[in-house]
Each structure stands twice: as structure tokens, then as C-alpha cells.
Motif scaffolding. Structure first.
Motif, PDB file in Angstrom:
ATOM      1  N   SER A  21       6.404  -1.086 -10.509  1.00 48.38           N
ATOM      2  CA  SER A  21       7.383  -2.159 -10.317  1.00 48.38           C
ATOM      3  C   SER A  21       6.801  -3.362  -9.580  1.00 48.38           C
ATOM      4  O   SER A  21       7.335  -4.458  -9.672  1.00 48.38           O
ATOM      5  N   GLN A  22       5.706  -3.185  -8.858  1.00 50.65           N
ATOM      6  CA  GLN A  22       5.129  -4.297  -8.102  1.00 50.65           C
ATOM      7  C   GLN A  22       4.004  -5.012  -8.847  1.00 50.65           C
ATOM      8  O   GLN A  22       3.462  -5.977  -8.343  1.00 50.65           O
ATOM      9  N   SER A  23       3.649  -4.553 -10.023  1.00 56.87           N
ATOM     10  CA  SER A  23       2.518  -5.132 -10.762  1.00 56.87           C
ATOM     11  C   SER A  23       1.346  -5.341  -9.824  1.00 56.87           C
ATOM     12  O   SER A  23       0.805  -6.435  -9.668  1.00 56.87           O
ATOM     13  N   LYS A  24       0.927  -4.270  -9.181  1.00 60.62           N
ATOM     14  CA  LYS A  24      -0.070  -4.357  -8.110  1.00 60.62           C
ATOM     15  C   LYS A  24      -1.373  -5.022  -8.531  1.00 60.62           C
ATOM     16  O   LYS A  24      -1.972  -5.754  -7.755  1.00 60.62           O
ATOM     17  N   ASP A  28      -7.010   3.313 -15.616  1.00 60.53           N
ATOM     18  CA  ASP A  28      -7.463   4.698 -15.430  1.00 60.53           C
ATOM     19  C   ASP A  28      -7.458   5.084 -13.952  1.00 60.53           C
ATOM     20  O   ASP A  28      -7.040   6.168 -13.589  1.00 60.53           O
ATOM     21  N   HIS A  29      -7.968   4.199 -13.124  1.00 56.04           N
ATOM     22  CA  HIS A  29      -7.998   4.416 -11.678  1.00 56.04           C
ATOM     23  C   HIS A  29      -7.511   3.128 -11.040  1.00 56.04           C
ATOM     24  O   HIS A  29      -8.310   2.284 -10.635  1.00 56.04           O
ATOM     25  N   ASP A  65       0.786  -1.226   0.000  1.00 56.94           N
ATOM     26  CA  ASP A  65       0.000   0.000   0.000  1.00 56.94           C
ATOM     27  C   ASP A  65       0.823   1.283   0.000  1.00 56.94           C
ATOM     28  O   ASP A  65       0.291   2.356   0.180  1.00 56.94           O
ATOM     29  N   LYS A  66       2.119   1.162  -0.183  1.00 60.82           N
ATOM     30  CA  LYS A  66       2.967   2.358  -0.224  1.00 60.82           C
ATOM     31  C   LYS A  66       2.631   3.172  -1.470  1.00 60.82           C
ATOM     32  O   LYS A  66       2.456   2.644  -2.556  1.00 60.82           O
ATOM     33  N   MET A  92      -4.036   5.017  -6.289  1.00 58.94           N
ATOM     34  CA  MET A  92      -4.559   4.992  -4.927  1.00 58.94           C
ATOM     35  C   MET A  92      -4.781   3.532  -4.533  1.00 58.94           C
ATOM     36  O   MET A  92      -5.445   2.797  -5.245  1.00 58.94           O
ATOM     37  N   ASP A  93      -4.201   3.144  -3.401  1.00 59.69           N
ATOM     38  CA  ASP A  93      -4.371   1.767  -2.970  1.00 59.69           C
ATOM     39  C   ASP A  93      -5.801   1.533  -2.495  1.00 59.69           C
ATOM     40  O   ASP A  93      -6.555   2.473  -2.241  1.00 59.69           O
ATOM     41  N   ILE A  94      -6.178   0.281  -2.399  1.00 61.70           N
ATOM     42  CA  ILE A  94      -7.543  -0.093  -2.040  1.00 61.70           C
ATOM     43  C   ILE A  94      -7.945   0.499  -0.697  1.00 61.70           C
ATOM     44  O   ILE A  94      -9.043   1.032  -0.546  1.00 61.70           O
TER      45      ILE A  94
END
Length: 151
Positions: A36-39, A111-112, A17-18, A117-119
Motif C-alpha cells: 500500500s505504500q509503494s515503498k 524478488d527481494h 520501515d514497518k 525486508m526494509d533497508i
């Protein structure tokens, strides 16, 4: 038939979540190359019916009792989040089955996305474990801790 299995690293929730930096010139076409984390490939979500009753919430308490399973509510509804990396994610963050990826991956838009913004930040409510959801339910339902007496 002996299938070769590759080791899938566990999602590091401490750093997931950084907030990530927004470079100049970043847009929807190149945004994924900065992540870089392929979130978006580190978890999956499943929408659940809006919980209303003690029994509904008790079922959700069971879900979040499982490691790396969270629950959140946002403007679109309630969702379970399963933090588990896609088995096709390559060490460099690319998709190992890009040409054969499922429709949900093909239709995904950045897009979002979690890069922006993390969950947790976008959620109205977010529960990481049993204790957090149990505390919320105890405040929401005055008989929460008496629910087992009815059995």
C-alpha cells in the motif's frame, strides 16, 4: 507556459520501515498489489565508493546532514538513500507514467524488495543522520575529532 504542479506528500519515515503482513497466495506477480505504500517509489539510492579515509567519511557526514538522506552498507557496497517520493506516483500507489517509465523502473524486480525486508534490516550498517555517522567515525578513527586541525 504555466505548468500545473501537484503536491507530493513527504515520505513518512516513521512508518516506512514497518513490517508488512504476508498474505497467503502472495507471489512475485501479485506482490506489488499488496504494498500500500509503494515503498520502491519512495526513495532512490546511489552507490558510493567504499569510504576508507577520514576525508571520505567526512564527505558522507555532509551528505547525511541533509534531511531524508541516509547512508547504508550492505554486502554489495555503500549507498546513499534519498527519501523522496517519485513525483509520478498516484494516490492509489500506481505509476502515473507507467507506459513511459524509465528503464530502472522497468528492470526493477520485487524478488527481494522492501515489502519483504526494509533497508535498515538488510543493512550491515545504517546511518540516519549526522550524529549517528559522526559517532561511528569517532570509534573508527582515533583522530576523527582532530581532522579540522590539519586545515
Amino acid at each position: 507556459m504555466n505548468k500545473k504542479h501537484k503536491t507530493i506528500p513527504v515520505v513518512n519515515l516513521a512508518t516506512f520501515d514497518k513490517k508488512m503482513p504476508k498474505p497467503k497466495g502472495m507471489n512475485a506477480e501479485n506482490k506489488c498489489s499488496y504494498c500500500s505504500q509503494s515503498k520502491c517509489c519512495q526513495y532512490s539510492t546511489v552507490e558510493v565508493e567504499t569510504p576508507r579515509s577520514i576525508r571520505d567519511f567526512d564527505n558522507l557526514v555532509w551528505h547525511v546532514s541533509h534531511l531524508n538522506t541516509h547512508l547504508f552498507k550492505d554486502t554489495d557496497g555503500w549507498y546513499l538513500v534519498f527519501y523522496a517520493q517519485c513525483q509520478h506516483l498516484e494516490p492509489n500507489g500506481n505509476c502515473g507514467i507507467y507506459e513511459k517509465r524509465p528503464f530502472i523502473c522497468r528492470e526493477h524486480t520485487n524478488d527481494h524488495c522492501e515489502y519483504d525486508m526494509d533497508i535498515k534490516a538488510g543493512a550491515e550498517l545504517y546511518f540516519m543522520d549526522y550524529e549517528e555517522l559522526d559517532n561511528y567515525c569517532a570509534k573508527r578513527f582515533k583522530n576523527w575529532h582532530k581532522r579540522f586541525e590539519k586545515l
